[in-house]
Design a protein around this motif. Sequence first.
Motif, PDB file in Angstrom:
ATOM      1  N   TYR A   4      59.696   6.103 -42.721  1.00  0.00           N
ATOM      2  CA  TYR A   4      60.735   5.180 -42.273  1.00  0.00           C
ATOM      3  C   TYR A   4      60.132   3.834 -41.886  1.00  0.00           C
ATOM      4  N   LEU A   5      59.018   3.811 -41.157  1.00  0.00           N
ATOM      5  CA  LEU A   5      58.372   2.560 -40.792  1.00  0.00           C
ATOM      6  C   LEU A   5      57.875   1.834 -42.033  1.00  0.00           C
ATOM      7  N   ALA A   6      57.308   2.555 -42.991  1.00  0.00           N
ATOM      8  CA  ALA A   6      56.852   1.931 -44.232  1.00  0.00           C
ATOM      9  C   ALA A   6      58.019   1.288 -44.969  1.00  0.00           C
ATOM     10  N   GLU A   7      59.136   1.968 -44.974  1.00  0.00           N
ATOM     11  CA  GLU A   7      60.325   1.438 -45.653  1.00  0.00           C
ATOM     12  C   GLU A   7      60.821   0.162 -44.974  1.00  0.00           C
ATOM     13  N   VAL A   8      60.837   0.153 -43.655  1.00  0.00           N
ATOM     14  CA  VAL A   8      61.317  -1.031 -42.941  1.00  0.00           C
ATOM     15  C   VAL A   8      60.355  -2.203 -43.143  1.00  0.00           C
ATOM     16  N   ILE A  35      54.548  -9.328 -37.757  1.00  0.00           N
ATOM     17  CA  ILE A  35      55.867  -9.198 -37.121  1.00  0.00           C
ATOM     18  C   ILE A  35      56.029  -7.794 -36.546  1.00  0.00           C
ATOM     19  N   GLY A  36      55.582  -6.770 -37.294  1.00  0.00           N
ATOM     20  CA  GLY A  36      55.649  -5.407 -36.788  1.00  0.00           C
ATOM     21  C   GLY A  36      54.797  -5.209 -35.552  1.00  0.00           C
ATOM     22  N   HIS A  37      53.612  -5.821 -35.531  1.00  0.00           N
ATOM     23  CA  HIS A  37      52.737  -5.667 -34.370  1.00  0.00           C
ATOM     24  C   HIS A  37      53.358  -6.311 -33.127  1.00  0.00           C
ATOM     25  N   ALA A  38      54.156  -7.388 -33.330  1.00  0.00           N
ATOM     26  CA  ALA A  38      54.796  -8.050 -32.189  1.00  0.00           C
ATOM     27  C   ALA A  38      55.764  -7.113 -31.466  1.00  0.00           C
ATOM     28  N   HIS A  39      56.348  -6.161 -32.190  1.00  0.00           N
ATOM     29  CA  HIS A  39      57.250  -5.183 -31.570  1.00  0.00           C
ATOM     30  C   HIS A  39      56.475  -4.101 -30.824  1.00  0.00           C
ATOM     31  N   ALA A 206      61.919   1.569 -35.497  1.00  0.00           N
ATOM     32  CA  ALA A 206      60.900   2.267 -36.279  1.00  0.00           C
ATOM     33  C   ALA A 206      59.519   2.115 -35.645  1.00  0.00           C
ATOM     34  N   ALA A 207      59.212   0.914 -35.195  1.00  0.00           N
ATOM     35  CA  ALA A 207      57.882   0.671 -34.640  1.00  0.00           C
ATOM     36  C   ALA A 207      57.674   1.402 -33.324  1.00  0.00           C
ATOM     37  N   ARG A 208      58.643   1.386 -32.445  1.00  0.00           N
ATOM     38  CA  ARG A 208      58.477   1.987 -31.120  1.00  0.00           C
ATOM     39  C   ARG A 208      58.281   3.499 -31.191  1.00  0.00           C
ATOM     40  N   ARG A 209      58.708   4.122 -32.275  1.00  0.00           N
ATOM     41  CA  ARG A 209      58.451   5.553 -32.440  1.00  0.00           C
ATOM     42  C   ARG A 209      56.956   5.851 -32.545  1.00  0.00           C
ATOM     43  N   HIS A 210      56.173   4.843 -32.914  1.00  0.00           N
ATOM     44  CA  HIS A 210      54.736   5.032 -33.126  1.00  0.00           C
ATOM     45  C   HIS A 210      53.907   4.430 -31.998  1.00  0.00           C
ATOM     46  N   VAL A 237      45.976  -3.285 -38.755  1.00  0.00           N
ATOM     47  CA  VAL A 237      45.537  -2.092 -39.479  1.00  0.00           C
ATOM     48  C   VAL A 237      46.123  -0.841 -38.831  1.00  0.00           C
ATOM     49  N   ALA A 238      46.206  -0.828 -37.503  1.00  0.00           N
ATOM     50  CA  ALA A 238      46.794   0.327 -36.804  1.00  0.00           C
ATOM     51  C   ALA A 238      48.261   0.495 -37.174  1.00  0.00           C
ATOM     52  N   VAL A 239      49.004  -0.594 -37.262  1.00  0.00           N
ATOM     53  CA  VAL A 239      50.411  -0.521 -37.655  1.00  0.00           C
ATOM     54  C   VAL A 239      50.525  -0.015 -39.090  1.00  0.00           C
ATOM     55  N   ALA A 240      49.682  -0.515 -39.976  1.00  0.00           N
ATOM     56  CA  ALA A 240      49.719  -0.091 -41.371  1.00  0.00           C
ATOM     57  C   ALA A 240      49.394   1.390 -41.508  1.00  0.00           C
ATOM     58  N   ASP A 241      48.392   1.875 -40.760  1.00  0.00           N
ATOM     59  CA  ASP A 241      48.052   3.298 -40.814  1.00  0.00           C
ATOM     60  C   ASP A 241      49.193   4.158 -40.295  1.00  0.00           C
ATOM     61  N   ALA A 242      49.880   3.678 -39.263  1.00  0.00           N
ATOM     62  CA  ALA A 242      51.018   4.434 -38.737  1.00  0.00           C
ATOM     63  C   ALA A 242      52.164   4.473 -39.744  1.00  0.00           C
ATOM     64  N   ALA A 243      52.319   3.401 -40.518  1.00  0.00           N
ATOM     65  CA  ALA A 243      53.397   3.356 -41.500  1.00  0.00           C
ATOM     66  C   ALA A 243      53.110   4.255 -42.689  1.00  0.00           C
TER      67      ALA A 243
END
Length: 434
Positions: A4-8, A35-39, A206-210, A237-243
């Motif tokens: 879901y995070l990858a899709e968003v 932008i994802g990391h900002a969340h 999506a981001a806050r789930r991770h 990189v951490a956000v990308a790995d979580a996605a």
Amino acid sequence: MTAYLAEVLDDVQKFATRFIAYPTAEAAPVHALWIGHAHLVDAFENTPRLAFLSPEPGSGKSRAMEITEALVPRPVLSVNASVAYVFRKISDPDGLPTLLMDEADAVFSHKKADGNEDLRGLLNSGYRKGATAGRVVMRGNEQIPEDWPSFCPVALAGLNELPDTLMSRSIIVPMKKRRPDQVVKPYRRRTYGPEAAELAARLQRAARRHFDEVRDAWPELPPGIEDRDADIWEPLVAVADAAGGHWPQTVREAATQLVAIAKTKPQTLGVKLLADLRDVFGNRETMLTTDLLDELIGIDTSPWGSIKGQPVDARFLARTLTKFEVLTNQTVRTATGRGKGYKKVDLIDAWERYLPPVPPKTGDTGDTGDAPNRLVTDVTDRNTSPSPAKDPVTRHVTDVTDVTDFPDNGQGTCPHGGLENECFQCKAEGWDAA
């Protein structure tokens, strides 16, 4: 959940590319991940600054900031905000803002740099969690010291470059004018604002789930990304790995590419001087200051002929090299005479620290020929007993595997810049100038 995070993130990238002509394929996913990391910024130890920079206006920087504003949490878009205003927004009890600074080059221009030194310090320190800035505030007639937090995500846009300390904390996106084949839609907030708001809300969920996952992550970074570069790329990189999906590979390829581009930026004036000095010295061990300046000024591709409208002089040379702990204003002897100058041996440490190695010349075998004077650099067998017929420091060399030509100018000058038999380094290495 991972998909879901990858899709968003994919949707964020697609939305942004409708309005922004990115300069490279790597820039679009990096923007989406930032932008994802900002969340999730409160999960990280560091928050990289994102800098959209270009050499000319009309390169899409302001549009990139508009799209960023539409998708990040609690955006604060500012062109010339005061330091007090920024401090208070960062300390907002309702949550961290995402600070967006357009026309940052005007804020840090030479005419305004001194007046905005506090803002630069805030942006520099605020890339690391827990950073604060001390201020004294008035309460009635009493002065009270207070620590103001400075940690928050920041995106900037401007012409040319930012201060070096800020550049080193930033992921640089080098924006360019659109090519004729690059077609984008005009962004209008009233038209696309609701769509952007819905996408930002999806990304937030999506981001806050991770959150726990990225907070505890120690992502593996690509080779060559280390020190400060590692600090600023680790959150993305951490956000990308979580996605998951293609994002882990995509971010690592983008990081490698953008870090390589950032390292090719123009040298600072001091490093440029070191590089030109290395070229000017060549095989010479000492140079008079007058000769050195003449050759520097003669380099057509360098600025030394006109710094602030005047050629560089001995004072500029000494002032700049002193910052690199190079000895200046020494008396040296060269083939052209004796006077104030510089020794190569004093510059080598700075060259090794701040310049890339000089590549070996093609076909260079290291053979120096049969020069009458040689400096011994590698001795595999030596008799350490002093020769009775020579000075006590002279050694009897029985096997030499490498020698270096010694420039014989008839004045006894050694490769270290010493005079006749006065060089203790030559004596320690077993060379007798007599």
